[in-house]
Design an enzyme around this catalytic site. Structure first.
Site, mmCIF file in Angstrom:
data_model
loop_
_atom_site.group_PDB
_atom_site.id
_atom_site.type_symbol
_atom_site.label_atom_id
_atom_site.label_comp_id
_atom_site.label_asym_id
_atom_site.label_seq_id
_atom_site.Cartn_x
_atom_site.Cartn_y
_atom_site.Cartn_z
ATOM 1 N N ASP A 101 47.267 94.081 -7.080
ATOM 2 C CA ASP A 101 48.942 93.653 -6.121
ATOM 3 C C ASP A 101 49.694 94.010 -6.748
ATOM 4 O OD1 ASP A 101 50.577 91.043 -4.820
ATOM 5 O OD2 ASP A 101 51.625 90.756 -7.298
ATOM 6 N N TYR A 209 61.027 93.180 -5.401
ATOM 7 C CA TYR A 209 61.091 93.251 -4.277
ATOM 8 C C TYR A 209 62.072 93.848 -3.320
ATOM 9 C CZ TYR A 209 56.439 89.911 -4.188
ATOM 10 O OH TYR A 209 54.875 89.474 -4.834
ATOM 11 N N HIS A 276 42.634 86.422 -2.009
ATOM 12 C CA HIS A 276 43.871 87.584 -3.469
ATOM 13 C C HIS A 276 43.447 87.519 -4.683
ATOM 14 C CE1 HIS A 276 47.358 90.336 -3.372
ATOM 15 N NE2 HIS A 276 47.971 89.261 -5.053
#
Length: 296
Positions: A101, A209, A276
């Site tokens: 990730d 982010y 994931h």
């Protein structure tokens, strides 16, 4: 047995770490993603610790690691500097960097820009920046799958994620789009470990982010459509293994298309039965494949 310690880096950042294995054994550095922490690697590092010195740092902004207040401090160049400096504290070159990730985003950049820091790269469900940019620019399905990123940059995201015992964060782990299937690995003890991390604050993790230009375009922000990445900045020549759970709802298999154009020494393992969160779902299988790749 898992050791815990802090590493003070020369540029003033502290990383809290978890580790196992003989001090003089070849080094493996394992990088976690969002919304996790270094503890998610515990099972895997204990499986590898007989042959390797395994160190899993909590990334900048997570757990007890330094958490600068400025969003600028979470731009990729600073995050990569942390990992380069951490490896420098343990000899200057890792036998491998293993990353998932957001940890993978750091590892791709490290391998491309500082290849002397690692002999091999192992990526678990983390898109290469060039294929991620392409898919975010041109693939509506990936734009939809990544739409959550635009929620995470909202100024009220931390408050909303913390509401009702972190209800929105638990949904990241659920295995169906309607949120009806709680994965078997997410038991009460694991939930409490996540709560301990999240209660320390989510502002640092969310700044990853906010500092990144790689998120789906919106009617208000089309800047991604003009973004270009120089080939020299994203080409990875280090031998690379990619483990990809194809049931990943957020990162679609199209992200693997054309990957060898940017990573010529590449091996890809596609696991149709994994999501994931394959690090949690199949830790023994992940550890075995890492060991085999490093022995090859």
């Amino acid at each position: 047995m898992i050791e815990t310690f802090d590493v003070e880096l020369p540029h003033g950042i502290r990383l809290s770490c978890r580790a196992a294995g003989p001090a003089q054994a070849p080094l493996i550095v394992l990088l976690h993603g969002f919304p996790e922490a270094a503890f998610v690697w515990d099972d895997i590092i204990q499986r590898l610790a007989g042959a390797f010195r395994c160190i899993a740092p909590n990334l900048r902004g997570y757990e007890a690691s330094s958490a600068p207040a400025e969003t600028e401090a979470y731009r990729p160049k600073h995050l990569v500097q942390d990992i380069e400096a951490l490896i420098g504290e343990f000899g200057g070159s890792a036998r491998a960097v293993v990353a998932h990730d957001w940890g993978g985003a750091l590892a791709w950049n490290l391998a491309a820009q500082q290849p002397q820091c690692l002999q091999r790269l192992i990526i678990v469900n983390s898109p290469h920046p060039a294929t991620f940019l392409r898919e975010l620019q041109h693939n509506p399905a990936q734009q939809t799958a990544s739409a959550y990123m635009n929620f995470l940059v909202r100024p009220d995201a931390e408050r909303l994620l913390a509401e009702n015992d972190f209800a929105r964060l638990w949904r990241f782990f659920e295995s169906t789009d309607n949120g009806s299937a709680v994965p078997q690995w997410l038991d009460q003890a694991t939930r409490e470990r996540f709560r301990e991390i999240w209660r320390r604050g989510l502002d640092g993790p969310l700044k990853y982010y906010r500092a990144s230009p790689l998120r789906p375009p919106t009617p208000q922000d089309q800047s991604l459509l003009a973004l270009q990445l120089p080939a020299a900045a994203v080409t990875v020549l280090v031998p690379t293994l990619v483990i990809w759970g194809e049931a990943d709802k957020a990162l679609l298999p199209g992200l693997l298309d054309g990957l060898s154009d940017h990573v010529p020494n590449l091996r890809v393992e596609r696991w149709p039965d994994a999501s994931h969160w394959v690090v949690h779902e199949q830790p023994a299988r992940v550890a075995e494949l890492i060991a085999l790749f490093l022995a090859d």
